[in-house]
Design a protein around this motif. Structure first.
Motif, PDB file in Angstrom:
ATOM      1  N   GLY A  59      73.762  25.740   1.912  1.00 38.57           N
ATOM      2  CA  GLY A  59      73.553  24.306   1.875  1.00 38.57           C
ATOM      3  C   GLY A  59      73.972  23.794   0.507  1.00 38.57           C
ATOM      4  N   ARG A  60      73.596  22.568   0.202  1.00 33.75           N
ATOM      5  CA  ARG A  60      73.939  21.995  -1.104  1.00 33.75           C
ATOM      6  C   ARG A  60      73.002  22.569  -2.154  1.00 33.75           C
ATOM      7  N   LEU A  61      73.407  22.463  -3.402  1.00 35.89           N
ATOM      8  CA  LEU A  61      72.551  22.788  -4.546  1.00 35.89           C
ATOM      9  C   LEU A  61      71.925  24.178  -4.390  1.00 35.89           C
ATOM     10  N   SER A  62      72.729  25.151  -3.969  1.00 39.98           N
ATOM     11  CA  SER A  62      72.311  26.555  -3.824  1.00 39.98           C
ATOM     12  C   SER A  62      71.233  26.778  -2.775  1.00 39.98           C
ATOM     13  N   ARG A  63      71.028  25.817  -1.886  1.00 37.03           N
ATOM     14  CA  ARG A  63      70.060  26.053  -0.813  1.00 37.03           C
ATOM     15  C   ARG A  63      70.756  26.833   0.307  1.00 37.03           C
ATOM     16  N   SER A  64      69.947  27.352   1.244  1.00 40.09           N
ATOM     17  CA  SER A  64      70.577  28.122   2.317  1.00 40.09           C
ATOM     18  C   SER A  64      70.503  27.356   3.633  1.00 40.09           C
ATOM     19  N   PHE A  65      71.390  27.727   4.556  1.00 37.28           N
ATOM     20  CA  PHE A  65      71.381  27.132   5.888  1.00 37.28           C
ATOM     21  C   PHE A  65      71.203  28.270   6.883  1.00 37.28           C
ATOM     22  N   VAL A  66      70.066  28.265   7.564  1.00 39.80           N
ATOM     23  CA  VAL A  66      69.714  29.332   8.497  1.00 39.80           C
ATOM     24  C   VAL A  66      70.702  29.309   9.672  1.00 39.80           C
ATOM     25  N   SER A  67      71.357  30.449   9.937  1.00 38.46           N
ATOM     26  CA  SER A  67      72.506  30.452  10.861  1.00 38.46           C
ATOM     27  C   SER A  67      72.447  31.633  11.826  1.00 38.46           C
ATOM     28  N   PRO A  68      71.439  31.656  12.723  1.00 36.62           N
ATOM     29  CA  PRO A  68      71.308  32.803  13.633  1.00 36.62           C
ATOM     30  C   PRO A  68      72.413  32.841  14.691  1.00 36.62           C
ATOM     31  N   ALA A  69      72.588  34.033  15.291  1.00 37.83           N
ATOM     32  CA  ALA A  69      73.621  34.211  16.321  1.00 37.83           C
ATOM     33  C   ALA A  69      73.199  33.568  17.637  1.00 37.83           C
ATOM     34  N   GLY A  70      74.189  33.191  18.417  1.00 37.64           N
ATOM     35  CA  GLY A  70      73.963  32.870  19.824  1.00 37.64           C
ATOM     36  C   GLY A  70      73.658  31.427  20.140  1.00 37.64           C
ATOM     37  N   ASN A  71      73.320  30.614  19.141  1.00 36.73           N
ATOM     38  CA  ASN A  71      72.900  29.265  19.532  1.00 36.73           C
ATOM     39  C   ASN A  71      73.343  28.125  18.611  1.00 36.73           C
ATOM     40  N   GLY A  72      74.135  28.433  17.594  1.00 35.04           N
ATOM     41  CA  GLY A  72      74.551  27.351  16.691  1.00 35.04           C
ATOM     42  C   GLY A  72      76.066  27.290  16.567  1.00 35.04           C
ATOM     43  N   ILE A  73      76.539  26.218  15.949  1.00 35.58           N
ATOM     44  CA  ILE A  73      77.959  26.116  15.590  1.00 35.58           C
ATOM     45  C   ILE A  73      78.037  26.126  14.064  1.00 35.58           C
ATOM     46  N   TYR A  74      78.784  27.089  13.530  1.00 34.37           N
ATOM     47  CA  TYR A  74      79.000  27.162  12.078  1.00 34.37           C
ATOM     48  C   TYR A  74      80.509  27.099  11.909  1.00 34.37           C
ATOM     49  N   LEU A  75      80.983  25.986  11.407  1.00 30.86           N
ATOM     50  CA  LEU A  75      82.422  25.707  11.449  1.00 30.86           C
ATOM     51  C   LEU A  75      82.877  25.118  10.116  1.00 30.86           C
ATOM     52  N   SER A  76      83.996  25.605   9.629  1.00 32.63           N
ATOM     53  CA  SER A  76      84.607  25.003   8.434  1.00 32.63           C
ATOM     54  C   SER A  76      86.048  24.635   8.755  1.00 32.63           C
ATOM     55  N   MET A  77      86.460  23.490   8.248  1.00 31.88           N
ATOM     56  CA  MET A  77      87.866  23.101   8.383  1.00 31.88           C
ATOM     57  C   MET A  77      88.474  22.930   6.998  1.00 31.88           C
ATOM     58  N   ILE A  78      89.692  23.455   6.855  1.00 35.17           N
ATOM     59  CA  ILE A  78      90.435  23.280   5.601  1.00 35.17           C
ATOM     60  C   ILE A  78      91.251  21.996   5.711  1.00 35.17           C
ATOM     61  N   PRO A 161      62.556  29.649  11.345  1.00 36.15           N
ATOM     62  CA  PRO A 161      61.556  30.212  10.434  1.00 36.15           C
ATOM     63  C   PRO A 161      60.411  29.207  10.255  1.00 36.15           C
ATOM     64  N   THR A 162      59.219  29.724  10.005  1.00 34.41           N
ATOM     65  CA  THR A 162      58.026  28.872   9.940  1.00 34.41           C
ATOM     66  C   THR A 162      58.219  27.680   9.012  1.00 34.41           C
ATOM     67  N   ASP A 163      58.838  27.916   7.855  1.00 35.52           N
ATOM     68  CA  ASP A 163      58.947  26.824   6.886  1.00 35.52           C
ATOM     69  C   ASP A 163      59.890  25.712   7.356  1.00 35.52           C
ATOM     70  N   LEU A 164      60.685  25.973   8.406  1.00 38.36           N
ATOM     71  CA  LEU A 164      61.594  24.930   8.896  1.00 38.36           C
ATOM     72  C   LEU A 164      61.064  24.240  10.155  1.00 38.36           C
ATOM     73  N   GLN A 165      59.979  24.798  10.736  1.00 39.16           N
ATOM     74  CA  GLN A 165      59.584  24.303  12.063  1.00 39.16           C
ATOM     75  C   GLN A 165      59.180  22.829  12.064  1.00 39.16           C
ATOM     76  N   GLN A 166      58.720  22.325  10.942  1.00 42.46           N
ATOM     77  CA  GLN A 166      58.324  20.910  10.893  1.00 42.46           C
ATOM     78  C   GLN A 166      59.517  19.976  10.659  1.00 42.46           C
ATOM     79  N   ILE A 167      60.628  20.520  10.160  1.00 44.38           N
ATOM     80  CA  ILE A 167      61.745  19.619   9.824  1.00 44.38           C
ATOM     81  C   ILE A 167      63.000  19.841  10.665  1.00 44.38           C
ATOM     82  N   ALA A 168      63.133  21.052  11.263  1.00 40.50           N
ATOM     83  CA  ALA A 168      64.387  21.359  11.964  1.00 40.50           C
ATOM     84  C   ALA A 168      64.211  21.283  13.470  1.00 40.50           C
ATOM     85  N   SER A 169      65.291  20.981  14.153  1.00 41.20           N
ATOM     86  CA  SER A 169      65.304  21.052  15.612  1.00 41.20           C
ATOM     87  C   SER A 169      66.739  21.349  16.043  1.00 41.20           C
TER      88      SER A 169
END
Ligand code: BT5
Length: 269
Positions: A59-78, A161-169
């Motif tokens: 993520g920004r400012l050295s934060r992380s973005f939780v990216s498990p298999a099977g259910n998300g899109i993790y995509l970069s475009m140049i 993860p527990t710490d994201l359950q209140q903010i992520a969906s």
């Protein structure tokens, strides 16, 4: 291999010619890192990197973005714009609009935007954007802008993860409707291709959509910089996509995304 299935599915929505610059992996550390490596090797404008999972999604400012298999899109475009002008600071906001359009088109729901780089549904984060710059150590004329997008597509709410359950969906958890990842990824690529063609002159539709979806405006917020936390009210989105704020002492300011985060005083938004 998940990536083989992904490729087959994706090619139902994308022309064979466009597919030649789309690279799909089962797992990488970060698709933005791969995009930087490919930029260094001369990858062309529009090259896409997709992964089923990331071991070090960023993520920004050295934060992380939780990216498990099977259910998300993790995509970069140049993206290789001809010039690197000041307007590049708004590329994250443009990318947010492209992602909103893709989700709206495939899923029939229009996410909100929390300034500057989060997409939310029902006040929960379902997507984050990280844009980065690659500049060759050999020549400053050899550069690329990396547009990195992470979308929680079919994640179950208690899989976070527990710490994201209140903010992520995820889109599925918010709407109850399963979404085809390749179909959404294909639409995202299409919208990012349109963005590259529009950049930087055709800003108005992006600004209008951004202002229309930005739920930060009107809210009491805390502006968080490396050495300061200041309470403010968000007053509007300026034409350069910076956020116009008024601090508690009455001073007005415009803040841009680089080193600053904001939090709502009542909740995450
Ligand atoms: C972002 O940063 O949200 C940018 C995320 C960009 C991810 C994409 S995936 C493809 C490409 N490759 C990468 O390595 N990155 C990009 P930021 O605004 O700093 O938000 C990070 C914060 O969001 C974390 O500190 C958590 O609080 C929260 N978070 C982490 N993982 C999340 C997830 N999967 N869903 C929702 N929130 C999450």
């Amino acid at each position: 291999m998940v990536s083989d299935e992904y490729r087959n599915e994706l090619s139902r929505f994308i022309s064979a010619q466009r597919m030649t610059d789309i690279h799909i992996f089962d797992s990488v550390d970060s698709t933005n890192n791969i995009a930087k490596q490919m930029s260094a090797q001369g990858a062309p404008d529009g090259t896409v990197i997709i992964a089923d999972s990331q071991t070090n999604g960023r993520g920004r400012l050295s934060r992380s973005f939780v990216s498990p298999a099977g259910n998300g899109i993790y995509l970069s475009m140049i993206m290789r714009p001809k010039l690197l002008s000041d307007s590049i600071s708004s590329i994250t906001a443009w990318t947010a609009v492209a992602a909103v359009r893709a989700i709206e088109s495939v899923c029939g729901i229009i996410p909100d935007i929390k300034w500057v780089n989060d997409l939310l549904i029902n006040n929960r984060k379902i997507c984050g954007i990280l844009s980065e710059l690659y500049i060759s150590p050999n020549s400053s004329a050899d550069f690329a802008v990396i547009l990195g997008i992470g979308i929680n597509v079919n994640t179950e709410e208690n899989d976070f993860p527990t710490d994201l359950q209140q903010i992520a969906s995820s889109i599925f958890a918010s709407t109850g409707t399963y979404v085809s990842r390749p179909q959404l990824a294909a639409e995202l690529i299409k919208q990012l291709d349109i963005l590259r063609a529009d950049w930087p002159d055709n800003s108005l539709p992006y600004l209008e959509k951004y202002r229309n979806r930005c739920i930060t405006v009107g809210k009491e917020i805390v502006v968080i910089s490396p050495d300061d936390h200041r309470s403010a009210v968000a007053e509007g989105v300026n034409s350069d996509f910076s956020l116009s704020v008024r601090y508690d002492n009455g001073t007005a300011a415009s803040i841009s995304g680089g080193e600053v985060s904001i939090r709502g005083t009542q909740s995450y938004i």
